[in-house]
Design an enzyme around this catalytic site. Structure first.
Site, mmCIF file in Angstrom:
data_model
loop_
_atom_site.group_PDB
_atom_site.id
_atom_site.type_symbol
_atom_site.label_atom_id
_atom_site.label_comp_id
_atom_site.label_asym_id
_atom_site.label_seq_id
_atom_site.Cartn_x
_atom_site.Cartn_y
_atom_site.Cartn_z
ATOM 1 N N ASP A 196 16.594 -10.485 19.710
ATOM 2 C CA ASP A 196 16.440 -11.054 18.361
ATOM 3 C C ASP A 196 15.586 -10.155 17.461
ATOM 4 O O ASP A 196 14.733 -9.406 17.940
ATOM 5 C CB ASP A 196 15.801 -12.449 18.487
ATOM 6 C CG ASP A 196 15.940 -13.260 17.209
ATOM 7 O OD1 ASP A 196 16.857 -12.969 16.410
ATOM 8 O OD2 ASP A 196 15.134 -14.188 17.008
ATOM 9 N N ARG B 204 12.432 -12.950 25.204
ATOM 10 C CA ARG B 204 12.929 -13.047 23.823
ATOM 11 C C ARG B 204 12.082 -12.143 22.933
ATOM 12 O O ARG B 204 10.851 -12.217 22.950
ATOM 13 C CB ARG B 204 12.877 -14.472 23.271
ATOM 14 C CG ARG B 204 13.454 -14.512 21.836
ATOM 15 C CD ARG B 204 13.645 -15.894 21.283
ATOM 16 N NE ARG B 204 14.372 -15.803 20.012
ATOM 17 C CZ ARG B 204 15.209 -16.704 19.550
ATOM 18 N NH1 ARG B 204 15.435 -17.789 20.231
ATOM 19 N NH2 ARG B 204 15.827 -16.539 18.391
ATOM 20 N N THR C 188 27.315 -19.228 19.657
ATOM 21 C CA THR C 188 28.284 -20.108 18.995
ATOM 22 C C THR C 188 27.857 -20.329 17.539
ATOM 23 O O THR C 188 28.676 -20.283 16.620
ATOM 24 C CB THR C 188 28.315 -21.478 19.723
ATOM 25 O OG1 THR C 188 28.586 -21.253 21.099
ATOM 26 C CG2 THR C 188 29.342 -22.402 19.124
ATOM 27 N N ARG D 281 15.405 -8.743 10.545
ATOM 28 C CA ARG D 281 14.046 -8.522 10.026
ATOM 29 C C ARG D 281 13.618 -7.070 10.192
ATOM 30 O O ARG D 281 12.931 -6.509 9.351
ATOM 31 C CB ARG D 281 13.061 -9.472 10.726
ATOM 32 C CG ARG D 281 13.077 -10.874 10.140
ATOM 33 C CD ARG D 281 12.436 -11.866 11.038
ATOM 34 N NE ARG D 281 13.274 -12.156 12.209
ATOM 35 C CZ ARG D 281 12.841 -12.741 13.314
ATOM 36 N NH1 ARG D 281 11.575 -13.083 13.426
ATOM 37 N NH2 ARG D 281 13.672 -12.985 14.307
ATOM 38 N N TRP D 282 14.052 -6.445 11.268
ATOM 39 C CA TRP D 282 13.745 -5.022 11.475
ATOM 40 C C TRP D 282 14.352 -4.204 10.337
ATOM 41 O O TRP D 282 13.689 -3.327 9.766
ATOM 42 C CB TRP D 282 14.311 -4.557 12.819
ATOM 43 C CG TRP D 282 14.009 -3.126 13.147
ATOM 44 C CD1 TRP D 282 12.912 -2.651 13.803
ATOM 45 C CD2 TRP D 282 14.819 -1.982 12.830
ATOM 46 N NE1 TRP D 282 12.973 -1.282 13.919
ATOM 47 C CE2 TRP D 282 14.132 -0.845 13.333
ATOM 48 C CE3 TRP D 282 16.034 -1.805 12.180
ATOM 49 C CZ2 TRP D 282 14.639 0.455 13.195
ATOM 50 C CZ3 TRP D 282 16.538 -0.522 12.037
ATOM 51 C CH2 TRP D 282 15.842 0.594 12.550
ATOM 52 N N ASN E 216 26.135 -18.396 15.683
ATOM 53 C CA ASN E 216 26.203 -17.177 14.854
ATOM 54 C C ASN E 216 27.532 -17.060 14.094
ATOM 55 O O ASN E 216 27.617 -16.317 13.107
ATOM 56 C CB ASN E 216 25.977 -15.920 15.696
ATOM 57 C CG ASN E 216 24.550 -15.738 16.174
ATOM 58 O OD1 ASN E 216 24.305 -15.170 17.239
ATOM 59 N ND2 ASN E 216 23.578 -16.204 15.405
ATOM 60 N N ARG F 126 11.687 -19.774 20.906
ATOM 61 C CA ARG F 126 12.664 -20.825 21.192
ATOM 62 C C ARG F 126 13.800 -20.240 22.018
ATOM 63 O O ARG F 126 13.930 -19.023 22.155
ATOM 64 C CB ARG F 126 13.179 -21.475 19.909
ATOM 65 C CG ARG F 126 13.734 -20.501 18.891
ATOM 66 C CD ARG F 126 14.309 -21.220 17.661
ATOM 67 N NE ARG F 126 14.632 -20.268 16.611
ATOM 68 C CZ ARG F 126 13.853 -20.016 15.554
ATOM 69 N NH1 ARG F 126 12.716 -20.672 15.382
ATOM 70 N NH2 ARG F 126 14.214 -19.112 14.659
#
Ligand code: IPE
Ligand code: IPE
Ligand code: MG
Length: 247
Positions: A21, A189, A67, A25-26, A69, A195
């Site tokens: 993930d 993660r 799913t 943002r990167w 996404n 999450r």
């Protein structure tokens, strides 16, 4: 001392699962479009696979597309599908050379035809490789998987292939997409989110969870090894008490 040198090679997890993930943002921090983040995430996949293989991890499962996404902007979904095809085509020889068996879990019917075809060819080509199994979770969500399993169990009960009283946890395992993969000992993660986002809900019942704030495109071998060291510093008790598990 490097994290790699701190690893106890006799206690390496057999299966590591990763929620990759933070690509968007990167990209944002680099003043670029989200897809630039996805493109740069590919090298992290390569690094993680190679790092896992080097220390003897036998199963690596990567959450590549959920799913949920599918509900992203159409252009982003299309770009991700395109990237998947191009990456497989580009990497297939390396996968073969490094004895990587490629698998996929998820609702693959939903993938565009060319994507499914390229993926299936790569799966077929690498099916006898034994060094490490790389499983891509694509169009995957745990609730979808569990729903499918319950439907299939229901069908088999209806057709007298299965008796209700014979259903146990092993039965349920065998109806899941991951039936040929052991449960992950470690789930990583990236990106700072804490999450699960509908990933492997059944299989992670007793996994160690490791969260890092590193965005996926910045996640490199030493980040993977850092997670392994953290895992090895945990005490896994499975409901017992410390004295029972530490001898
Ligand atoms: C993970 O990065 C890749 C996929 C979910 C396909 P994101 O695209 O979710 O990046 P962020 O979380 O928005 O930064
Ligand atoms: C989870 O990331 C799915 C993948 C990494 C493929 P998301 O970015 O889609 O998850 P949320 O929306 O932050 O929970
Ligand atoms: Mg995200």
């Amino acid at each position: 001392m490097k994290f790699k040198d701190q690893i106890d090679v006799s206690r390496v997890p057999n299966h590591v699962a990763v929620i990759m993930d933070g690509n968007g943002r990167w990209a944002q921090t680099h003043g670029e479009m989200r897809i630039f983040g996805h493109l740069n995430g590919v090298s992290s996949v390569r690094e993680t696979l190679s790092a896992a293989g080097e220390i003897g991890v036998k199963y690596l499962t990567l959450y590549a597309f959920s799913t949920e996404n599918w509900d992203r902007p159409r252009e982003e979904v299309a770009a991700l599908m395109d990237l998947l095809v191009k990456t497989i085509v580009k990497e297939i020889d390396d996968l073969q050379e490094n004895k990587v068996r490629l698998q996929a879990i998820g609702d693959l019917q939903l993938l565009p035809e060319n994507c499914r075809k390229t993926l299936n060819q790569a799966i077929e080509k690498t099916k006898n490789n034994k060094r490490i199994t790389l499983t891509l979770a694509l169009s995957y969500s745990a609730r979808w998987e569990i729903t499918q399993a319950i439907r299939a169990i229901g069908e088999d009960v209806k057709n007298n292939k299965l008796q209700v009283e014979d259903i146990n946890q092993v039965t349920i395992d065998s109806y899941l997409e991951t039936h040929n993969i052991p449960d992950p000992e470690l789930l990583i993660r990236t990106s700072g989110e804490k999450r699960i986002s509908n990933f492997l809900l059944w299989q992670i019942a007793y996994s160690e969870l490791y969260f890092t704030s590193v965005f996926w495109p910045d996640f490199k071998k030493e980040d993977f090894y850092e997670a392994i060291v953290a895992y090895q510093n945990r005490e896994r008790r499975f409901g017992k008490i410390s004295e029972q598990v530490s001898c």
